[in-house]
Write a protein that holds these residues in place. Structure first.
Motif, mmCIF file in Angstrom:
data_model
loop_
_atom_site.group_PDB
_atom_site.id
_atom_site.type_symbol
_atom_site.label_atom_id
_atom_site.label_comp_id
_atom_site.label_asym_id
_atom_site.label_seq_id
_atom_site.Cartn_x
_atom_site.Cartn_y
_atom_site.Cartn_z
ATOM 1 N N PHE A 10 0.884 -1.114 0.005
ATOM 2 C CA PHE A 10 0.004 -0.032 0.001
ATOM 3 C C PHE A 10 0.906 1.166 -0.065
ATOM 4 N N LYS A 11 1.635 1.338 0.703
ATOM 5 C CA LYS A 11 2.666 2.565 0.798
ATOM 6 C C LYS A 11 3.668 2.326 -0.321
ATOM 7 N N ARG A 12 4.019 1.631 -0.782
ATOM 8 C CA ARG A 12 4.731 1.549 -2.143
ATOM 9 C C ARG A 12 3.977 2.169 -3.177
ATOM 10 N N HIS A 13 2.812 1.989 -3.283
ATOM 11 C CA HIS A 13 1.773 2.246 -4.398
ATOM 12 C C HIS A 13 1.240 3.613 -4.105
ATOM 13 N N PHE A 14 0.837 3.917 -2.922
ATOM 14 C CA PHE A 14 0.384 5.083 -2.610
ATOM 15 C C PHE A 14 0.822 6.157 -1.555
ATOM 16 N N GLY A 15 2.104 5.564 -0.869
ATOM 17 C CA GLY A 15 2.578 6.478 0.185
ATOM 18 C C GLY A 15 2.978 7.867 -0.024
ATOM 19 N N GLN A 16 3.334 8.412 -1.421
ATOM 20 C CA GLN A 16 3.610 9.616 -1.760
ATOM 21 C C GLN A 16 2.621 10.326 -2.444
ATOM 22 N N ALA A 17 1.346 9.932 -2.172
ATOM 23 C CA ALA A 17 0.285 10.426 -3.046
ATOM 24 C C ALA A 17 0.032 12.090 -2.802
ATOM 25 N N ASN A 18 0.185 12.556 -1.516
ATOM 26 C CA ASN A 18 0.054 13.914 -1.420
ATOM 27 C C ASN A 18 1.191 14.733 -2.124
ATOM 28 N N THR A 63 -6.691 15.995 -11.555
ATOM 29 C CA THR A 63 -5.414 15.737 -10.873
ATOM 30 C C THR A 63 -5.942 15.426 -9.365
ATOM 31 N N HIS A 64 -6.879 16.173 -8.819
ATOM 32 C CA HIS A 64 -7.594 15.814 -7.534
ATOM 33 C C HIS A 64 -8.423 14.531 -7.802
ATOM 34 N N GLN A 65 -9.108 14.289 -8.847
ATOM 35 C CA GLN A 65 -9.951 13.011 -9.305
ATOM 36 C C GLN A 65 -9.071 11.809 -9.054
ATOM 37 N N ALA A 161 -11.450 18.437 12.653
ATOM 38 C CA ALA A 161 -10.944 19.866 12.263
ATOM 39 C C ALA A 161 -9.374 19.918 12.863
ATOM 40 N N LYS A 162 -9.392 19.440 14.038
ATOM 41 C CA LYS A 162 -8.170 19.365 14.547
ATOM 42 C C LYS A 162 -6.948 18.437 13.928
ATOM 43 N N ASP A 163 -7.561 17.299 13.765
ATOM 44 C CA ASP A 163 -6.422 16.007 13.171
ATOM 45 C C ASP A 163 -6.309 16.300 11.613
ATOM 46 N N TYR A 164 -7.177 17.065 10.954
ATOM 47 C CA TYR A 164 -7.032 17.276 9.505
ATOM 48 C C TYR A 164 -7.003 18.735 9.017
ATOM 49 N N ARG A 165 -6.049 19.522 9.904
ATOM 50 C CA ARG A 165 -5.800 20.940 9.603
ATOM 51 C C ARG A 165 -7.002 21.919 9.224
ATOM 52 N N GLY A 166 -7.879 21.810 9.938
ATOM 53 C CA GLY A 166 -9.203 22.732 9.860
ATOM 54 C C GLY A 166 -10.472 21.980 8.830
ATOM 55 N N LEU A 167 -10.070 20.870 8.627
ATOM 56 C CA LEU A 167 -11.030 20.340 7.654
ATOM 57 C C LEU A 167 -12.569 20.455 8.215
ATOM 58 N N ILE A 168 -13.531 21.121 7.376
ATOM 59 C CA ILE A 168 -14.932 21.336 7.745
ATOM 60 C C ILE A 168 -15.833 20.158 7.125
ATOM 61 N N THR A 169 -16.481 19.519 7.714
ATOM 62 C CA THR A 169 -17.194 18.503 7.635
ATOM 63 C C THR A 169 -18.554 18.811 6.703
ATOM 64 N N ASP A 170 -18.951 20.129 7.210
ATOM 65 C CA ASP A 170 -20.687 20.361 6.948
ATOM 66 C C ASP A 170 -20.774 19.959 5.424
ATOM 67 N N GLY A 171 -19.996 20.331 4.401
ATOM 68 C CA GLY A 171 -20.298 20.020 3.129
ATOM 69 C C GLY A 171 -19.986 18.938 2.331
ATOM 70 N N LEU A 172 -19.428 18.007 3.183
ATOM 71 C CA LEU A 172 -18.837 16.516 2.736
ATOM 72 C C LEU A 172 -19.941 15.675 2.174
ATOM 73 N N GLU A 186 -9.865 19.322 1.329
ATOM 74 C CA GLU A 186 -10.706 18.130 1.334
ATOM 75 C C GLU A 186 -9.808 16.842 0.559
ATOM 76 N N THR A 187 -9.360 16.933 -0.586
ATOM 77 C CA THR A 187 -8.500 16.012 -1.185
ATOM 78 C C THR A 187 -7.534 15.433 -0.141
ATOM 79 N N THR A 188 -6.643 16.325 0.136
ATOM 80 C CA THR A 188 -5.479 15.959 1.018
ATOM 81 C C THR A 188 -5.933 15.143 2.262
ATOM 82 N N SER A 189 -6.971 15.571 2.830
ATOM 83 C CA SER A 189 -7.527 14.964 4.003
ATOM 84 C C SER A 189 -7.914 13.777 3.808
ATOM 85 N N LEU A 190 -8.655 13.379 2.617
ATOM 86 C CA LEU A 190 -9.165 12.157 2.429
ATOM 87 C C LEU A 190 -7.966 11.275 2.045
ATOM 88 N N ILE A 191 -7.128 11.616 1.398
ATOM 89 C CA ILE A 191 -5.981 10.903 1.356
ATOM 90 C C ILE A 191 -5.240 10.492 2.657
#
Length: 279
Positions: A10-18, A63-65, A161-172, A186-191
């Protein structure tokens, strides 16, 4: 064992996605700021958009998608590898649930999350990720978030919000169920949630494993296996016990991520008779 081979893959395939996502966005930023209007010669193709800025904007969305679609595929790969021989998931109830999930990544994640009682906020964000991807990629999809996800997003809004750098969940919910465009945060938080999910599952799987039993199983299977394991078989039976022990210890570390095995736990794996290995 620090991590399963499945997590290593998993890490080899996706580890540097961000990192790759940011690299792509930086490149697009500089393309937008430059006077470039054609493809470099080494690409051997043409690039002559009618509206350069519009093309760049759409490519940012793509790119996000692509990053998030890759995240779902990586989670699916991770669970599938855990569940493949030698099968690091020993719980019959969970194995049955995974069998029933067929090809649905959402059902696989739900089965794993429910069985291992994973952190609700992490599971909720992964459900957002999968639902969003399904509704975006599959033309006729009409996926909705699980009821548990809606509860977790509401109850864990502050911690998310604390763990994901201020991510707001209201519109997800709306974005996931409509496949709407996501922001960079939102993209980097989901990653990140995908990584947290795999990390949490892996720790539980390893904690529940009988490492000695696993080692004996993989050595026995290698000795009874196909031509791919012929070199291992020849080497194994050519060595005396002490040398065989060192060889098997190194093989387990390199092939299965098992290190620090005590001699007593390793003993059954170095005294397999030929008739047992031959199946």
């Amino acid at each position: 064992m620090k991590q399963t081979p499945a997590r290593t893959r998993f890490k080899r395939h996706f580890g540097q996605a961000n990192h790759y996502l940011v690299t792509g966005l930086v490149a697009l930023h500089h393309l937008e700021a430059s006077n470039a209007a054609s493809a470099p010669p080494e690409l051997h193709t043409t690039w002559n958009p009618k509206d350069k800025n519009s093309s760049i904007h759409r490519t940012r969305l793509f790119t996000h998608q692509a990053a998030l679609a890759s995240a779902v595929d990586a989670i699916d790969m991770y669970i599938s590898l855990l569940y493949r021989k030698p099968n690091y998931i020993k719980d019959k109830e969970l194995c049955s649930a995974l069998d029933g999930a067929n090809r649905s990544v959402q059902k696989k994640v739900a089965a794993v999350a429910n069985h291992y009682l994973l952190t609700p906020a992490t599971v909720a964000l992964v459900d957002v990720l999968i639902t969003w991807r399904n509704n975006l990629v599959h033309e006729l999809a009409d996926n909705t978030l699980r009821p548990e996800t809606l509860v977790a997003l509401a109850e864990s809004a502050t911690s998310i919000a604390k763990d994901y750098r201020g991510l707001i969940t209201d519109g997800l919910q709306k974005k996931a169920e409509k496949g709407d465009s996501l922001t960079f945060k939102e993209t980097t938080s989901l990653i990140s949630a995908a990584h947290h999910f795999v990390e949490e599952v892996d720790a539980i799987v390893i904690k529940r494993l009988d490492i000695g039993e696993l080692c004996h199983e993989v050595v026995r299977d290698a000795l009874a296996g196909s031509s791919k394991s012929a070199d291992f078989v020849a080497k194994y039976y050519s060595l005396q016990p002490d040398a065989r022990r060192r060889y098997v210890r190194n093989w387990l570390a390199n092939e299965h991520g098992v290190s620090g095995m005590e001699d007593a736990a390793l003993e059954p794996s170095i005294h397999i008779a030929r008739k047992e290995g031959a199946g």
